[in-house]
Design an enzyme around this catalytic site. Structure first.
Site, PDB file in Angstrom:
ATOM      1  N   GLY A 240       0.835  -1.189   0.000  1.00 54.29           N
ATOM      2  CA  GLY A 240       0.000   0.000   0.000  1.00 54.29           C
ATOM      3  C   GLY A 240       0.872   1.242   0.000  1.00 54.29           C
ATOM      4  N   ILE A 241       0.276   2.331   0.425  1.00 55.42           N
ATOM      5  CA  ILE A 241       0.975   3.612   0.471  1.00 55.42           C
ATOM      6  C   ILE A 241       1.253   3.965   1.917  1.00 55.42           C
ATOM      7  CG2 ILE A 241       0.765   6.084  -0.007  1.00 55.42           C
ATOM      8  CD1 ILE A 241      -1.168   5.376  -2.238  1.00 55.42           C
ATOM      9  N   GLY A 242       2.445   4.439   2.201  1.00 55.38           N
ATOM     10  CA  GLY A 242       2.717   4.938   3.542  1.00 55.38           C
ATOM     11  C   GLY A 242       4.030   4.452   4.108  1.00 55.38           C
TER      12      GLY A 242
ATOM     13  N   ILE B 272       4.714   2.439   6.751  1.00 53.76           N
ATOM     14  CA  ILE B 272       4.863   1.021   7.097  1.00 53.76           C
ATOM     15  C   ILE B 272       5.099   0.175   5.847  1.00 53.76           C
ATOM     16  CG2 ILE B 272       3.735  -1.006   8.113  1.00 53.76           C
ATOM     17  CD1 ILE B 272       2.506   0.931  10.188  1.00 53.76           C
TER      18      ILE B 272
ATOM     19  N   GLU C 243      -0.737  -2.850  -7.242  1.00 53.96           N
ATOM     20  CA  GLU C 243      -0.924  -1.711  -8.132  1.00 53.96           C
ATOM     21  C   GLU C 243       0.119  -0.631  -7.893  1.00 53.96           C
ATOM     22  OE1 GLU C 243      -3.577  -0.809  -4.577  1.00 53.96           O
ATOM     23  OE2 GLU C 243      -3.133  -2.569  -5.766  1.00 53.96           O
TER      24      GLU C 243
END
Length: 199
Positions: free
Chosen positions: A170-172, A174, A195
């Protein structure tokens, strides 16, 4: 009012307010840039998995009147590339009544579903704008500790990433920290289906 639907950066309070509520921004992805607009009722959010969006477009559950897309310059055969934007854009092009493309030499040329013939574009606006880049997330000590626990375990609990995994990022901070920890781990059994992925 006109509804603008997009994956990210769509549900903007500014867009809603600057147009006197003539445009209703609707996001299919909830991120920090859309939370305030959605929470205040100045934007909409449709919770959906990314992989389901093309089907929803094809079935007219997410209707597309006009697709605003970004493409590369054409090759010798008249094909442009969607660059890295292939998740939803081909379905939007196929269903839209009107396709407006911003054509830029800065869009990378990719193959496969990313190729579109210029005859499928109704309008082309030439541009040399640089592609937007997402700034790297802050990875501090907490994010690094979480990533270390996920990849290595803590002595009591083993690693949370099994052998021969298929990973989605994902984004971020972590996800970026986990990607870095995995890259430094020396593992060679990792598969990625995502993605997006960090540098």
């Amino acid at each position: 009012p006109v509804q603008i639907v997009g994956l990210a950066n769509t549900a903007s309070k500014r867009l809603f307010n600057d147009t006197g509520t003539k445009i209703i921004p609707s996001a299919l992805f909830m991120g920090p840039n859309t939370r305030e607009a959605v929470a205040s009722g100045e934007g909409e959010f449709t919770p959906v998995f990314l992989h389901r969006v093309p089907r929803l477009i094809r079935e007219n559950k997410i209707p597309v009147d006009t697709a605003l897309i970004q493409v590369s310059t054409p090759d010798a055969l008249g094909y442009v590339s969607l660059g890295a934007s292939t998740a939803v854009t081909p379905a939007a092009i196929a269903k839209a009544k009107t396709v407006i493309a911003e054509m830029s030499p800065n869009v990378p040329r990719t193959n496969g579903a990313a190729r579109v013939h210029i005859s499928q574009l109704d309008y082309v606006v030439k541009s040399e704008i640089k592609l937007r880049e997402m700034p790297a997330a802050r990875v501090g000590d907490v994010e690094k500790k979480i990533a270390e626990f996920i990849v290595k375990g803590d002595g009591t609990i083993g690693p949370l990433v099994p052998k021969k995994p298929t990973l989605q990022f994902g984004i971020g901070g972590i996800p970026d920290a986990v990607a870095a920890e995995l890259a430094n781990s020396g593992r060679r059994d990792l598969r990625i289906k995502s993605e997006m992925i960090s540098d």
